[in-house]
Enzyme design. Structure first.
Site, PDB file in Angstrom:
ATOM      1  N   ASP A  81     -22.462  -0.214  24.186  1.00 19.01           N
ATOM      2  CA  ASP A  81     -21.725   1.045  23.993  1.00 19.01           C
ATOM      3  C   ASP A  81     -21.639   1.890  25.257  1.00 19.01           C
ATOM      4  O   ASP A  81     -21.139   3.030  25.204  1.00 19.01           O
ATOM      5  CB  ASP A  81     -22.341   1.841  22.840  1.00 19.01           C
ATOM      6  CG  ASP A  81     -22.055   1.179  21.498  1.00 19.01           C
ATOM      7  OD1 ASP A  81     -20.951   0.631  21.342  1.00 19.01           O
ATOM      8  OD2 ASP A  81     -22.937   1.192  20.625  1.00 19.01           O
ATOM      9  N   ASP A 123     -17.151  -3.464  16.863  1.00 18.03           N
ATOM     10  CA  ASP A 123     -17.053  -2.198  17.601  1.00 18.03           C
ATOM     11  C   ASP A 123     -16.790  -2.416  19.099  1.00 18.03           C
ATOM     12  O   ASP A 123     -16.182  -1.583  19.772  1.00 18.03           O
ATOM     13  CB  ASP A 123     -18.349  -1.395  17.458  1.00 18.03           C
ATOM     14  CG  ASP A 123     -18.986  -1.474  16.083  1.00 18.03           C
ATOM     15  OD1 ASP A 123     -18.846  -2.518  15.433  1.00 18.03           O
ATOM     16  OD2 ASP A 123     -19.639  -0.507  15.664  1.00 18.03           O
ATOM     17  N   TRP A 154     -11.902  -0.138  14.164  1.00 18.37           N
ATOM     18  CA  TRP A 154     -12.246  -0.627  15.520  1.00 18.37           C
ATOM     19  C   TRP A 154     -11.384  -1.842  15.852  1.00 18.37           C
ATOM     20  O   TRP A 154     -10.942  -2.004  16.989  1.00 18.37           O
ATOM     21  CB  TRP A 154     -13.718  -1.021  15.617  1.00 18.37           C
ATOM     22  CG  TRP A 154     -14.792   0.023  15.492  1.00 18.37           C
ATOM     23  CD1 TRP A 154     -16.007  -0.145  14.881  1.00 18.37           C
ATOM     24  CD2 TRP A 154     -14.814   1.371  16.031  1.00 18.37           C
ATOM     25  NE1 TRP A 154     -16.761   1.009  14.973  1.00 18.37           N
ATOM     26  CE2 TRP A 154     -16.063   1.947  15.680  1.00 18.37           C
ATOM     27  CE3 TRP A 154     -13.904   2.137  16.757  1.00 18.37           C
ATOM     28  CZ2 TRP A 154     -16.423   3.252  16.034  1.00 18.37           C
ATOM     29  CZ3 TRP A 154     -14.252   3.432  17.110  1.00 18.37           C
ATOM     30  CH2 TRP A 154     -15.496   3.978  16.755  1.00 18.37           C
TER      31      TRP A 154
HETATM   32  N1  GLY Z   1     -20.520   1.714  16.704  1.00 15.38           N
HETATM   33  C1  GLY Z   1     -21.315   2.056  15.582  1.00 15.38           C
HETATM   34  C2  GLY Z   1     -20.576   2.679  14.480  1.00 15.38           C
HETATM   35  O1  GLY Z   1     -19.360   2.587  14.397  1.00 15.38           O
HETATM   36  O2  GLY Z   1     -21.212   3.309  13.655  1.00 15.38           O
END
Ligand code: GLY
Length: 376
Positions: free
Chosen positions: A99, A156, A232
């Site tokens: 991330d 994600d 996503w």
């Molecule tokens: N990337 C983690 C979420 O979408 O909660």
């Protein structure tokens, strides 16, 4: 520019003014913080609670959206302050994860593209190196998390890889883009199902990149359809198409979008999972806001006779969520309420104001206003 009728144009102008009026008040109150969620209407501070937290780029990103849209210095100051605070995360290297894309693309990435500062470029470059260092060349994927999760890949990450496309542009070096494309190709095969829905987490064989096992992740359960994961996927693939021109990514984005549109309820208020029992009703506004952004980009990238459906779906989502989920008062610092961390989260982490909900809602309105700097 999107083709909106007069009523919709007025609506967009009105909502943009409301966002600006609210954030002009909220930004100075939070200028030394990195907000994540509100508690009793007040933003918490992840700069104190966890500087490596994956959402820490969304507050500076929100401030940059407002700066680009209004040129008001308060927004630039808040964005730059958060970017400086984020430096603390680099000293926590072992806790960083894929991330870093969300974290530094929306902070240093935007700052560098606007003003070209060396510090922002350094931060962006470090983040891109960290992300590409997570690439497994035999499996052709970017691993998500740490510890023993060597083969875990999550949907994600389709948003994080935009950092690599931007790094390729900045350095005129295709290696970052190639890494991102290998990852996107793998995930099309391992995560996107034939009906356009997506697995959240799949464990891949690190030697071959073949899927070993899927997990329900933040959705209802195995084989279900976590709505933020669907968002996503659809936004991630249209962005990969925009950065690369690869037609398969556009087709995948459309397939995921068509699935999202077909599964969101008649009221256009997204549930946290599209394949979960009818009761209890658990909403996730963040899924709707992120999906709206992706739908708008799809609308821009398909022929005119196709784009109306995507634009219309984005408008329906945004209007429904504005009507039911937005708070324009000063008693609550978030704008978009009713976000849900995960289907099985504890009650206090469901139906709350989450920073990326407000971020994506604002990004969608910013696009509809005609501001065309794409942050991803
Ligand atoms: N990337 C983690 C979420 O979408 O909660």
């Amino acid at each position: 520019m999107f083709k909106l009728n007069e009523t919709d144009k007025k609506w967009v102008d009105e909502i943009w003014s409301r966002i600006d009026a609210k954030l002009e008040y909220v930004a100075p109150l939070n200028k030394d913080k990195i907000p994540y969620i509100t508690v009793d209407g007040v933003y918490n501070n992840m700069a104190e609670d966890d500087i490596t937290w994956w959402t820490n780029g969304f507050w500076p990103g929100l401030m940059w959206l407002m700066y680009v849209g209004t040129k008001k210095e308060i927004y630039r100051e808040a964005a730059e302050r958060a970017e400086e605070l984020l430096d603390g995360a680099f000293s926590e290297y072992e806790r960083l994860h894929h991330d870093v894309g969300f974290m530094w693309l929306l902070s240093s990435g935007v700052n560098y593209r606007l003003f070209g500062g060396k510090k922002s470029k350094n931060r962006l470059s470090l983040a891109a190196d960290i992300l590409s260092g997570r690439y497994n060349p035999d499996g052709r994927y970017i691993r998500a998390w740490n510890e023993d999760k060597v083969g875990w890949v999550i949907i994600d990450c389709m948003m994080n890889i935009n950092l690599l496309y931007r790094a390729s542009e900045i350095y005129d070096d295709p290696r970052f883009r190639k890494t991102a494309m290998h990852h996107a190709d793998t995930v099309m095969r391992t995560h996107i199902r034939p009906d356009g829905s997506a697995n959240h987490i799949v464990d891949l064989d690190p030697d071959t990149g073949e899927a070993v096992e899927a997990f329900g992740g933040q959705g209802y359960g195995l084989g279900s359809s976590w709505s933020r994961g669907q968002a996503w996927a659809l936004y991630g693939y249209i962005l990969s198409y925009i950065h690369t021109g690869k037609a398969e990514y556009l087709d995948t984005a459309k397939r995921c979008a068509n699935y999202f549109i077909a599964n969101v309820c008649d009221d256009w208020l997204p549930r946290a999972d599209f394949r979960s029992p009818a009761e209890p009703v658990i909403y996730d506004s963040t899924a709707g806001a992120c999906a709206a952004c992706g739908l708008l980009e799809i609308a821009r990238n398909v022929p005119e006779h196709e784009s109306g459906m995507y634009l219309n779906a984005a408008m329906e989502l945004l209007k429904a969520m504005e009507r039911e989920f937005c708070d324009w008062s000063r008693e609550e610092q978030g704008i978009l309420l009713m976000g849900t961390e995960a289907y099985h989260s504890r009650p206090e982490r469901k139906h709350i104001a989450i920073i990326y909900g407000t971020y994506f809602f604002t990004e969608a309105i910013y696009k509809l206003k005609g501001f065309d700097m794409l942050f991803w």
